[in-house]
Scaffold this motif. Sequence first.
Motif, mmCIF file in Angstrom:
data_model
loop_
_atom_site.group_PDB
_atom_site.id
_atom_site.type_symbol
_atom_site.label_atom_id
_atom_site.label_comp_id
_atom_site.label_asym_id
_atom_site.label_seq_id
_atom_site.Cartn_x
_atom_site.Cartn_y
_atom_site.Cartn_z
ATOM 1 N N ALA A 50 45.556 48.289 28.905
ATOM 2 C CA ALA A 50 46.852 49.260 29.343
ATOM 3 C C ALA A 50 47.561 48.731 30.592
ATOM 4 C CB ALA A 50 46.279 50.770 29.462
ATOM 5 N N PRO A 51 46.844 48.427 31.778
ATOM 6 C CA PRO A 51 47.646 48.025 32.894
ATOM 7 C C PRO A 51 48.011 46.819 32.830
ATOM 8 C CG PRO A 51 45.400 48.564 33.625
ATOM 9 C CD PRO A 51 45.419 48.676 31.924
ATOM 10 N N ILE A 52 47.731 45.718 32.120
ATOM 11 C CA ILE A 52 48.235 44.493 31.738
ATOM 12 C C ILE A 52 49.806 44.772 30.792
ATOM 13 C CG2 ILE A 52 47.958 42.264 30.465
ATOM 14 C CD1 ILE A 52 45.118 42.779 31.685
ATOM 15 N N VAL A 54 51.435 47.226 30.701
ATOM 16 C CA VAL A 54 52.468 48.109 31.359
ATOM 17 C C VAL A 54 53.111 47.358 32.395
ATOM 18 C CG1 VAL A 54 52.652 49.912 33.161
ATOM 19 C CG2 VAL A 54 51.189 50.512 31.251
#
Lengths: 296, 301
Positions: A50-52, A54
């Motif tokens: 998810a962080p990547i 985003v």
Amino acid sequence: MSEATTSANAALPEASRQPGGSKGVSERGFSWRTGLLGAHTALMYLFLFAPIVVLVAFSFTADPFGVAWNGFTLEWYTRLFNNTRLIDATFNTLLVATISTAIATLLGTLLALAMEHYRFRGRAATDVLLYLPIVIPEIVLAVALLSFFAFVFNALDALFGLRLRQGMLTVVLAHVTFSIAFVVVTVRTSLRGFDRRLEEAAMDLGANRWNTFRRITFPLILPGIIGGALLAFTLSLDDFIISLFVSGPGTLLLPVEVYNRVKRAVTPEINAISTLMLLFSMVLVLLSQLAQRQRK
Amino acid sequence: MATKTLPSADQHSVETAAALRRDQRNQVVGLLSPGLIWLLLFFVAPLLIIVVYSFLVRGQFGGVSWLPTIGNYVDLFTSPVYLNAYWRSILVSVLTTVLTILLAYPMALFIAQRSPRWKLVLLFLVLLPFWTNFLVRTYAWMIILNDNGVLNTILRSIGLPGQSILYTETATLLGLVYGELPFMVLPIYTSLDRFDFRLMEGAADLGANRWQAFRRVMLPMTMPGVIAGSVLVFIPTVGQFVVSELLGGAKVDYIGNLLQRLFLRSNPPNWPLGSAMAVVMMLILTLVIVLYFRGTTEDDR
């Protein structure tokens, strides 16, 4: 409650021992549990990626704070290419990584050859020394190197009037130090499957030691050396803590620059440079995978 | 060249054996010395220097004065600021380690039971985020957890109240678990991959329920993986300061944050006290690891 579950479960193997129905029962229990494990695993992958996702998506957002989706733009990338400070920092980081990788790969390969091909006194102690840099907390090495450089520079100043300051050189020295151990581990792994009789055969046929190494040993362990070098390169690019401590003021390095900006505010420019760094790491990883595959 | 005689050394004369040994020794010395000298100079010597510095008085403008003292250690063990930093660092590391074990074990178990082809793909996916810059991944969580960030946008859009997570200790813990998860999954996977799953059927045949079989058979046999993962997760977490600064808003002092302040930020810096802090941290880590290994290996027998 525990008694109830115990007896209920204890009945399971009983049932499964009966012919016919056995397969159905165990199989359904299996898939139910696997489904749960699979759902958990899927959630974990979502968590990891998810962080990547985003980050990459928000490097294209028109939102000036880079935290919401506000339409597509390439503005942050064009700004990056006009930001000389960030370009300098990127150049310095790549330069440090290249030089430190070259030194660490050479020293690490020699150490790996000694450790795998020879028995000698003090080998066990050397083994411990080679693993220590991997397990020691990064920040301890960082403060130790900072103290060490200050001590040596003070001594040089007092003895010879030589005035040195921390900068790119100290960063290279520090990066070589923590990379060597990782190169050693990687090259040693590739040496383990190595058949030494090949070397003996070459020498039987009249090759001297250097030719044997150049024609036989080196090509065979080359994938391991490349793998170790790529690991050292990635570690150097990725390093922030040690760079922060030993670079001294005024040396521009990419991770340190990103850190100083991020501490102040979230900006889409950082999203853009992070995406580029991500892309670069991916290319390196692919290259290392190709190098590994060549071994087979 | 002495080596040329190696293949024809059938005569086994004393001289050739001695020459051979001398030759071998020269090779070992040649291969070892560049790397060893480097490590002695830039690894061992710096560590010795902070041990020495920790027994010195802080200099007037930073640096050190060469006067011996044990004052730094007295300060460390009497000041609540430093004691608290140790306590908080160890606490957050234990929490991170336990959480990553709980999250990683089922994941590793799932991966270990796939076909070889899937195993490769799933493991590669675990490693992929690890190859992107750690700082960048932590920063990405700032975008997600921000008050107006992705998470709150999603929460609000489904009618739930927004949460202020960024700059709390929950965010620190989340960031640490995120960063360390791959280091727990891989060693546990490795030990599960070697585990013979037919043993579970055997346990069931002998009347054990699933929990008992897991507790008594699978878990003890895969404990080496859990231990290796715990060491890999625990050590860097004790010294971290980036995650607690970026995600936790530097509200709590951990050892890493204090070390950074003592060495780089405070004016003048206090290197001797910082060195003492680093030395004590190393001692605690060594102790924890030794106790941990001893405790778990005795359990196994």
